[in-house]
Design an enzyme around this catalytic site. Structure first.
Site, PDB file in Angstrom:
ATOM      1  N   LYS A  55      21.909 108.379  54.494  1.00 29.69           N
ATOM      2  CA  LYS A  55      20.636 108.108  53.816  1.00 29.69           C
ATOM      3  C   LYS A  55      20.809 106.995  52.777  1.00 29.69           C
ATOM      4  O   LYS A  55      19.962 106.110  52.653  1.00 29.69           O
ATOM      5  CB  LYS A  55      20.105 109.391  53.155  1.00 29.69           C
ATOM      6  CG  LYS A  55      19.527 110.366  54.179  1.00 29.69           C
ATOM      7  CD  LYS A  55      19.234 111.724  53.593  1.00 29.69           C
ATOM      8  CE  LYS A  55      18.867 112.704  54.704  1.00 29.69           C
ATOM      9  NZ  LYS A  55      18.788 114.092  54.271  1.00 29.69           N
ATOM     10  N   GLN A  99      19.401 117.838  49.119  1.00 26.22           N
ATOM     11  CA  GLN A  99      20.026 118.011  50.439  1.00 26.22           C
ATOM     12  C   GLN A  99      20.253 119.497  50.733  1.00 26.22           C
ATOM     13  O   GLN A  99      20.840 120.218  49.938  1.00 26.22           O
ATOM     14  CB  GLN A  99      21.357 117.235  50.482  1.00 26.22           C
ATOM     15  CG  GLN A  99      22.048 117.253  51.820  1.00 26.22           C
ATOM     16  CD  GLN A  99      21.247 116.560  52.926  1.00 26.22           C
ATOM     17  OE1 GLN A  99      20.681 115.501  52.723  1.00 26.22           O
ATOM     18  NE2 GLN A  99      21.191 117.189  54.094  1.00 26.22           N
ATOM     19  N   ASP A 122      10.096 114.047  51.551  1.00 24.02           N
ATOM     20  CA  ASP A 122      10.256 114.894  52.740  1.00 24.02           C
ATOM     21  C   ASP A 122       8.925 115.537  53.138  1.00 24.02           C
ATOM     22  O   ASP A 122       8.798 116.067  54.242  1.00 24.02           O
ATOM     23  CB  ASP A 122      11.269 116.006  52.456  1.00 24.02           C
ATOM     24  CG  ASP A 122      12.683 115.600  52.840  1.00 24.02           C
ATOM     25  OD1 ASP A 122      12.828 114.693  53.684  1.00 24.02           O
ATOM     26  OD2 ASP A 122      13.635 116.175  52.298  1.00 24.02           O
TER      27      ASP A 122
END
Ligand code: NAD
Length: 283
Positions: A55, A99, A122
């Site tokens: 990422k 995460q 997200d």
């Protein structure tokens, strides 16, 4: 025998990244700062370390600034919330990503809910899922959003089609069904309690498979000319594979995403695009 179109998510993601890079450069020049994504990782889960590294690399490719916060596995819930609150308040951070999985003593739902909806790239906070489900989307969850963008890229029109989504998680299945519905598909959701799964999927023009079982479905589950998006991701001796036995589908499916190189690369790209959107960028 017809040729099956391979829906090359990797190529779509690369093309979109090049466009994003230009837009981010313009944004950075005008605003005097780059969009920023903070990634919080707690503990030392090796798979998570790889995901986070990927990422951060993708952010650099797009010109997005990334802030990497490593916290010890012994972190308390209160200290995790404090770290998230600090990021919520920072003006150089547009997106916050915690995460997963978190160490077992930490509550993931509470941690995710601590992220302000305005900083949730997200799209998984209840605020953002609520907006999605009420037709006022701020950002859509990255994986299903990526599937829709693959369909868009290849001009696969979903309007009026019978679409089956297998899996009903908050992260993939539920928002996937919602996005297909918004694009005017006739949507059926199948899951672990569905009777005769293959009878359901055989009726479908489009099937999105997000089950998490290696090679669960083969040719007998699909009608000829089907479009398949295989979200499943399993690491084995021969590398990555999905939930579908895709090698049985060549010449049978109209189009399908490969694993690897299908949905996975699009998920990261959507994370970058959502971060840019939350910063106020237009894409
Ligand atoms: P999950 O475990 O939360 O949900 C799985 C869903 O599948 C459940 O809703 C369950 O009802 C359903 N299911 C389980 N067994 C079934 C069966 N035999 N028949 C029908 N339905 C069944 O998983 P998830 O987080 O939604 O992820 C699903 C898969 O997608 C996993 O392999 C995961 O690694 C992968 N994934 C990939 C990406 C990506 O970027 N490519 C992103 C997220 C998840």
């Amino acid at each position: 025998m017809t040729n099956t179109l391979i829906l090359d998510g990797k190529a779509v993601a690369q093309a979109r990244r090049a466009i994003l890079r230009e837009k981010v450069a313009e944004f950075t020049k005008t605003k005097g700062r780059a969009p920023g994504l903070a990634v919080v990782i707690v503990g030392h889960d090796p798979a998570s370390q790889i995901y986070v590294k990927n990422k951060i690399k993708a952010c650099a490719e797009a010109g997005i600034e990334s802030f990497h916060l490593e916290k010890p596995a012994t972190l308390t819930q209160a200290d995790l919330h404090k770290a998230i609150d600090e990021l919520n308040a920072r003006t150089d951070v547009d997106g916050i990503l915690v995460q997963l999985p978190l160490p077992k003593h930490l509550n993931e739902t509470e941690a995710l809910e601590r992220i302000r909806g305005e900083k949730d790239p997200d799209g998984l906070t209840s605020a953002n899922l609520g907006l999605l489900f009420s037709g006022r989307t701020r950002v859509a969850p990255c994986t299903p959003f990526g599937v829709m963008k693959i369909f868009e890229h290849y001009k696969i029109d979903v309007a009026g089609k019978n679409a089956v989504v297998i899996g009903r998680s908050n992260i993939v299945g539920k928002p996937m069904a919602q996005l297909l519905l918004q694009a005017n598909a006739t949507v059926t959701m199948a899951h672990s309690k569905t009777h005769d799964l293959e009878a359901v999927t055989r009726e479908a023009d489009i099937v999105v498979v997000a089950v998490g079982q290696r090679h669960l479905l083969g040719k007998s589950a699909f009608k000829k000319g089907v479009v398949i998006a295989d979200v499943g991701m399993h690491r084995g001796e021969k590398g990555l594979c999905g939930d579908v036995r895709l090698d049985e589908l060549h010449g049978w499916a109209q189009a399908m995403t490969p694993v690897p190189g299908g949905v996975g690369p699009m998920t990261i790209q959507m994370l970058l695009e959502n971060t840019f959107r939350l910063a106020g960028g237009k894409i």
